[in-house]
Every structure is written in structure tokens, then in C-alpha cells.
Design an enzyme around this catalytic site. Structure first.
Site, PDB file in Angstrom:
ATOM      1  N   LYS A 136      40.043  61.624  55.094  1.00  0.00           N
ATOM      2  CA  LYS A 136      39.417  60.950  55.886  1.00  0.00           C
ATOM      3  C   LYS A 136      38.927  59.562  55.310  1.00  0.00           C
ATOM      4  O   LYS A 136      39.096  59.357  54.024  1.00  0.00           O
ATOM      5  CB  LYS A 136      38.005  61.733  56.138  1.00  0.00           C
ATOM      6  N   ASP A 176      38.633  57.601  64.745  1.00  0.00           N
ATOM      7  CA  ASP A 176      37.401  58.347  64.633  1.00  0.00           C
ATOM      8  C   ASP A 176      36.446  57.707  65.396  1.00  0.00           C
ATOM      9  O   ASP A 176      36.752  56.495  65.944  1.00  0.00           O
ATOM     10  CB  ASP A 176      37.107  58.849  63.304  1.00  0.00           C
TER      11      ASP A 176
HETATM   12  P1  NDP Z   1      33.770  57.017  69.768  1.00  0.00           P
HETATM   13  O1  NDP Z   1      33.520  55.947  68.892  1.00  0.00           O
HETATM   14  O2  NDP Z   1      34.773  57.028  70.768  1.00  0.00           O
HETATM   15  O3  NDP Z   1      32.358  57.612  70.453  1.00  0.00           O
HETATM   16  C1  NDP Z   1      31.172  58.130  69.681  1.00  0.00           C
HETATM   17  C2  NDP Z   1      29.983  58.344  70.766  1.00  0.00           C
HETATM   18  O4  NDP Z   1      29.288  59.001  69.835  1.00  0.00           O
HETATM   19  C3  NDP Z   1      29.407  57.145  71.405  1.00  0.00           C
HETATM   20  O5  NDP Z   1      28.840  57.490  72.624  1.00  0.00           O
HETATM   21  C4  NDP Z   1      28.410  56.744  70.272  1.00  0.00           C
HETATM   22  O6  NDP Z   1      27.330  55.848  70.752  1.00  0.00           O
HETATM   23  C5  NDP Z   1      27.895  58.096  69.958  1.00  0.00           C
HETATM   24  N1  NDP Z   1      27.328  58.046  68.600  1.00  0.00           N
HETATM   25  C6  NDP Z   1      28.209  57.322  67.491  1.00  0.00           C
HETATM   26  N2  NDP Z   1      27.383  57.593  66.359  1.00  0.00           N
HETATM   27  C7  NDP Z   1      25.870  57.914  67.015  1.00  0.00           C
HETATM   28  C8  NDP Z   1      24.721  58.106  66.231  1.00  0.00           C
HETATM   29  N3  NDP Z   1      24.677  57.727  65.064  1.00  0.00           N
HETATM   30  N4  NDP Z   1      23.670  58.593  66.981  1.00  0.00           N
HETATM   31  C9  NDP Z   1      24.147  58.630  68.224  1.00  0.00           C
HETATM   32  N5  NDP Z   1      24.963  58.600  68.924  1.00  0.00           N
HETATM   33  C10 NDP Z   1      25.906  58.186  68.201  1.00  0.00           C
HETATM   34  O7  NDP Z   1      33.991  58.390  68.792  1.00  0.00           O
HETATM   35  P2  NDP Z   1      34.859  59.707  69.136  1.00  0.00           P
HETATM   36  O8  NDP Z   1      34.585  60.109  70.334  1.00  0.00           O
HETATM   37  O9  NDP Z   1      36.171  59.654  68.572  1.00  0.00           O
HETATM   38  O10 NDP Z   1      34.055  60.726  68.128  1.00  0.00           O
HETATM   39  C11 NDP Z   1      32.933  61.619  68.374  1.00  0.00           C
HETATM   40  C12 NDP Z   1      32.975  62.571  67.545  1.00  0.00           C
HETATM   41  O11 NDP Z   1      34.066  63.577  67.674  1.00  0.00           O
HETATM   42  C13 NDP Z   1      32.839  62.445  65.982  1.00  0.00           C
HETATM   43  O12 NDP Z   1      31.770  63.330  65.233  1.00  0.00           O
HETATM   44  C14 NDP Z   1      34.337  62.561  65.497  1.00  0.00           C
HETATM   45  O13 NDP Z   1      34.345  62.789  63.946  1.00  0.00           O
HETATM   46  C15 NDP Z   1      34.632  63.684  66.238  1.00  0.00           C
HETATM   47  N6  NDP Z   1      36.091  63.847  66.238  1.00  0.00           N
HETATM   48  C16 NDP Z   1      36.795  62.745  66.959  1.00  0.00           C
HETATM   49  C17 NDP Z   1      38.245  62.942  67.205  1.00  0.00           C
HETATM   50  C18 NDP Z   1      39.083  62.054  67.675  1.00  0.00           C
HETATM   51  O14 NDP Z   1      40.283  62.344  68.149  1.00  0.00           O
HETATM   52  N7  NDP Z   1      38.796  60.794  68.220  1.00  0.00           N
HETATM   53  C19 NDP Z   1      38.875  64.234  66.706  1.00  0.00           C
HETATM   54  C20 NDP Z   1      37.957  65.343  66.325  1.00  0.00           C
HETATM   55  C21 NDP Z   1      36.519  65.044  66.148  1.00  0.00           C
HETATM   56  P3  NDP Z   1      27.403  54.196  70.553  1.00  0.00           P
HETATM   57  O15 NDP Z   1      28.173  53.826  71.393  1.00  0.00           O
HETATM   58  O16 NDP Z   1      26.100  54.104  71.122  1.00  0.00           O
HETATM   59  O17 NDP Z   1      27.569  54.196  69.083  1.00  0.00           O
HETATM   60  O1  2IT Z   2      38.156  64.456  63.087  1.00  0.00           O
HETATM   61  C1  2IT Z   2      39.444  64.491  63.452  1.00  0.00           C
HETATM   62  O2  2IT Z   2      39.766  65.460  63.450  1.00  0.00           O
HETATM   63  C2  2IT Z   2      39.840  63.286  63.861  1.00  0.00           C
HETATM   64  N1  2IT Z   2      39.096  62.163  64.013  1.00  0.00           N
HETATM   65  C3  2IT Z   2      41.323  62.931  64.178  1.00  0.00           C
HETATM   66  C4  2IT Z   2      42.152  62.912  62.938  1.00  0.00           C
HETATM   67  C5  2IT Z   2      43.577  62.700  63.356  1.00  0.00           C
HETATM   68  O3  2IT Z   2      44.290  62.446  62.204  1.00  0.00           O
HETATM   69  O4  2IT Z   2      43.879  62.612  64.482  1.00  0.00           O
END
Ligand code: NDP
Ligand code: 2IT
Length: 457
Positions: A136, A176
Site C-alpha cells: 500500500k 484508493d
Molecule cells: P473515494 O476517495 O472514492 O471515496 C471516499 C469516500 O469516503 C468519500 O465519500 C469521502 O468523503 C469519504 N471519506 C474519506 N475519508 C473520510 C473521513 N476521514 N471521514 C469521513 N468520510 C471520509 O475512495 P474509495 O471509494 O475508493 O475508498 C473508500 C474505502 O474503500 C476506503 O476505505 C478504501 O481503502 C476502500 N477500498 C477501496 C477500493 C477501491 O478499489 N477503490 C478497494 C477496496 C477497498 P470526502 O469526499 O468528504 O473526502
Molecule cells: O484496498 C484495496 O484493495 C484497494 N484500494 C484496491 C487495490 C488494487 O490494487 O486494486
């Protein structure tokens, strides 16, 4: 200076003593401690029955990253000011394949956060059944309020250092929080300039330059596919269920889309400013508005109520007080505390499935487990994203592109298999499934067996 380890409530003396050592070796890394404690609570008892892992010191070795690269990123903002950020790449464990995992850009990023995410990623990637190690990275850079050109200059400056540490057989970053299509494109484009080679060194790329269909949707869809299996175990489905989702980014929006397609009614979404409650449900048209709002306009979820007046916005609050059948936390770590878990239980939640990484605090996880409510931990439930990243790597290596149906079909099969692996190691005497123990042990065994085979590395 000592740290309070009493937060790790356990009757297991071996877990307690392991955690004391871990905290001593890794001071001031609370998120890393939390993630390891959850895993150690399942793995230490398992290791008692499988001494080959204890003899090889696997848990100590697996909680120590292979290496951490820390570097300065200097860029200039639109006013000509010199700006400095810190960035990391945590290359945690490559026993099963090249390091694989996202990059996070958010002011809350610390080494502790990236170590927790890297550690979880090792076990998650193992669960997918694909040949991927875990890593990561990220930076405390805040993309919010920055112009496209500022984000571009930051990404390019970051890649000037990162490019020498990655590669399709070495380490393959992805997105992420705060890293989506725009950031991946800037980083990939600059890697190509620096190295003069076009290779699958990142995933989540644009479809025109090596990206995979369904990668954008994969984490949210995969989470809902996993939750479908959890619901099947208790003889029900999404049909007619009310669903509370947090976040409004990549994972949240495609979880909403799939849950709605399967007959659920999604009534909440959130961001760091608060949550919206739409009792009529967030349908396809409203979701299209949200995706445009968040990815094109880069606006706030509060703006939803200006367009849909029957919805309400609740500033600085999280959505868990809204009655729902199913909860899908999809924003960030530690966004459900024990009081919120108890509220969800009081409102008769029937399943909780983590789209985000570690969104549920440790004592809130216990509240769900003790209540017998099916609880899908992130390392299993959100593995669909990295799984399709793995499929993107395969397509890049083959120099071809699979159809949407092909990729979505493979994603469904992978999520079914992950559910099966959790059941294999986590089925209780009464036939119900402890997905936390199941995911931890199933993820651990593959990595541990590889490490035993490699000898002392
Ligand atoms: P994005 O940046 O697309 O969206 C994040 C969302 O979470 C936004 O709505 C953001 O709001 C909110 N957020 C972020 N930080 C905070 C905080 N400290 N407090 C409150 N709200 C918060 O990220 P993703 O959707 O990609 O990721 C969301 C989660 O999913 C994370 O935990 C990530 O690690 C996990 N994840 C993502 C994957 C991927 O493929 N993208 C894969 C597996 C897991 P704001 O706009 O206000 O910041
Ligand atoms: O938390 C996760 O699994 C991710 N942000 C996706 C990682 C990836 O390599 O697609």
C-alpha cells in the site's frame, strides 16, 4: 515511552503478549495495532493447533513489512508557492506474487494507516486466489480544492521517485481514497515518460490505455455480491431491504448501484461533511447525479438535498442512526463505533458488510459477532476491487481486453470462492459463519505455507 495496550481486550495470554511486543516494536501506530490485533486474535489460537507456523515464526515475520520507502514530494501550486508532502510505499509481503495495493491521497495518511492497509492487503490478496502479494502507498497530500494542474504536478513529482520501486513483476499500485482515474492517469503517463516503456505497472488505468472493464465498479459490486452470499446463508436477499451506505466515492456509488439493481432500497450516503437520508431511495437517476457531482463537479454530498428536496442532510454525522436492514460502510476506517453498532442492532440490522477497509472499530465488530449478526470483514468483502486489478494485470500480460460479461463473471466467481473460503475456516458448531475468523485464517494459510516453503526469508 510506553503505550496503553489495555485497549486490546483478550483472555488469550499469548495474544496479549504478542500484542505487547508488536506495540513496543511499532510505537504510535494505532491503526496498525488495531488491524494486527484483529488478525492475531484469530491466528494465535489456529497456530496452537498448527505448530509448524509457530516453529517458523510466521506471525512475527508476517507483521514486519518487507520494506517501507519514504520520500519527499515537492511541487508548486498555482500561486507559485513551493509545497512539500511526504509519500510512502509499504511493500509488505510478496510471498504470493508482486506487491499489489492502492495509493491513498488524504491528509490523514500516516505510516500507521498505510501499514494497516498493507497488512490487510496481504491477507485480502491471498483470499482472491490470484498471484498477488500485498502493499500500500500514499501521501498526506490533500487533492480537495486543488486544480487539475496542481494534482498533475503532484502526481508527476511523486512518480519521479516511485517509478524506480515499481514494475509489473515488482509492485503494481492502484487507486484508493483520493486516487481515482485522474490521478492514476497522471501517474501512469509520467511513468511511461520516465521509463520509456508501456507496461501494466498500475491498475485502474483508462480503458484506452490498458484498463479493464468493470475495474471502476468492482469493489462496490464485489461487496454486494459477497453480501448476497451472506444473506443467502440466512435465507434472504437484497429484495425489499433498506440499505444504509456510507461514503459517496468509488466504492459507495457502485455498491449503491448493485444493491439497487438487486431490489434493495438505499436510503443514505455520506462524505466527511455529513450524511444524506433519502427515504424514497437513491435510484439510478439520482445515482448518476451523485457520480457526476463527486467525480466531475467534485462537489459535496450536502448538495444532493438542493436537487432532491425530500431528502435531508445531517451535517457532521454518520448514517448509522437511520433504521436499515443492511449496513454497507464504504467510506473509511473506524467509521462505526460501538454505540453506532448498538443502534444498528437495536434497529434490527440483519447484515453488515464492509466495503471500506476496517470501517468498524474492534468493539463494534464484537457487538455484531456477539449478537449473531452476519458480519463481512473488508479483507473478504471488498476484495473484488483488487481481484479485478489482478484481472487487469492478466489482460495486460496477454495484451488483450476481456468483455464486460467476462470480467463481471470472473468477479462473481471470485467473490463466491472467497465466501467459500471464509465458510471453510469460519463455520461455527451451529452452522453459522464467523467471517472474521474465516477470512483471517484462510488468508493466512496460503501466505504462511509459502513462507514456510521459502525457508528463512
Ligand atoms: P473515494 O476517495 O472514492 O471515496 C471516499 C469516500 O469516503 C468519500 O465519500 C469521502 O468523503 C469519504 N471519506 C474519506 N475519508 C473520510 C473521513 N476521514 N471521514 C469521513 N468520510 C471520509 O475512495 P474509495 O471509494 O475508493 O475508498 C473508500 C474505502 O474503500 C476506503 O476505505 C478504501 O481503502 C476502500 N477500498 C477501496 C477500493 C477501491 O478499489 N477503490 C478497494 C477496496 C477497498 P470526502 O469526499 O468528504 O473526502
Ligand atoms: O484496498 C484495496 O484493495 C484497494 N484500494 C484496491 C487495490 C488494487 O490494487 O486494486
Amino acid at each position: 515511552m510506553t503505550q496503553d495496550t489495555s485497549v486490546f481486550a483478550t483472555d488469550d495470554k499469548e495474544v496479549a503478549s504478542f500484542m505487547q511486543g508488536l506495540v513496543r516494536r511499532n510505537p504510535f501506530e494505532p491503526e496498525f495495532h488495531q488491524a494486527v490485533f484483529e488478525v492475531a486474535s484469530s491466528i494465535v489460537p489456529f497456530i496452537r493447533d498448527h505448530p509448524q507456523y509457530r516453529d517458523a515464526g510466521i506471525l512475527d515475520r508476517m507483521t514486519e513489512p518487507d520494506r517501507i520507502i519514504i520520500f519527499r514530494v515537492v511541487w508548486d501550486d498555482d500561486q507559485g508557492n513551493v509545497r512539500t508532502n511526504r509519500a510512502w510505499r509499504v511493500q509488505f509481503n510478496n510471498s504470493l506474487g508482486p506487491y499489489k495495493g492502492g495509493m491513498r491521497f488524504h491528509p490523514s495518511v500516516t505510516q500507521s494507516v498505510l501499514k494497516f492497509l498493507g497488512f490487510e492487503q496481504v491477507l485480502k490478496n491471498s483470499l482472491t486466489g490470484l498471484p498477488m502479494g500485498g502493499g500500500k502507498g500514499g501521501s498526506n497530500f490533500n487533492p480537495k480544492g486543488k486544480s487539475d494542474r496542481e494534482v498533475m504536478r503532484f502526481c508527476q513529482s511523486l512518480m519521479v521517485e516511485l517509478h524506480r520501486h515499481i514494475g509489473e513483476d515488482v509492485d503494481v499500485p492502484a487507486g484508493d481514497i483520493g486516487v481515482g482515474a485522474r490521478e492514476i492517469s497522471y501517474m501512469f503517463g509520467h511513468y511511461k515518460r520516465l521509463e520509456n516503456r508501456f507496461a501494466g505497472i498500475m491498475t485502474g488505468k483508462g480503458l484506452q490505455f490498458g484498463g479493464s472493464l468493470v475495474r471502476t465498479e468492482a469493489t462496490g459490486y464485489g461487496c454486494v455480491y459477497f453480501c448476497q452470499h451472506m444473506l443467502e446463508q440466512i435465507d434472504t436477499s437484497f429484495k425489499g431491504k433498506s440499505v444504509a451506505v456510507s461514503g459517496s466515492g468509488n466504492v459507495a456509488t457502485y455498491a449503491v448501484q448493485k444493491a439497487t439493481e438487486l431490489g434493495g432500497k438505499v436510503v443514505t450516503l455520506s462524505d466527511s461533511g455529513g450524511f444524506i437520508h433519502d427515504p424514497d431511495g437513491i435510484d439510478e437517476e439520482k445515482l448518476a447525479y451523485i457520480i457526476d457531482l463527486k467525480t466531475v463537479q467534485r462537489g459535496r454530498i450536502s448538495e444532493y438535498v438542493d436537487k432532491y428536496s425530500k431528502a435531508s442532510f445531517h451535517a457532521d454525522q454518520r448514517p448509522w442512526g437511520v433504521p436499515c436492514d443492511i449496513a454497507l460502510p464504504c467510506a473509511t476506517q473506524n467509521e462505526i463505533n460501538v454505540a453506532e453498532a448498538n443502534t444498528l442492532l437495536k434497529n434490527n440490522v440483519i447484515a453488515v458488510c464492509e466495503g471500506a477497509n476496517m470501517p468498524t472499530e474492534a468493539d463494534a465488530v464484537h457487538a455484531f459477532l456477539n449478537a449473531g449478526v452476519p458480519f463481512g470483514p473488508g479483507k473478504a468483502a471488498n476484495a473484488g476491487g483488487v481481484a479485478v486489478s489482478g484481472l487487469e494485470q492478466s489482460q495486460n500480460a496477454l495484451r488483450l481486453s476481456w468483455s464486460r460479461e467476462e470480467v463481471d463473471g470472473r468477479l462473481k466467481t471470485i467473490m463466491t470462492d472467497i465466501h467459500g473460503r471464509c465458510a471453510e475456516y469460519g463455520t461455527r458448531a451451529d452452522g453459522s459463519i464467523d467471517y472474521v475468523a474465516g477470512a483471517n485464517i484462510a488468508g493466512f494459510v496460503k501466505v504462511a505455507d509459502a513462507m514456510v516453503a521459502y525457508g528463512l526469508v
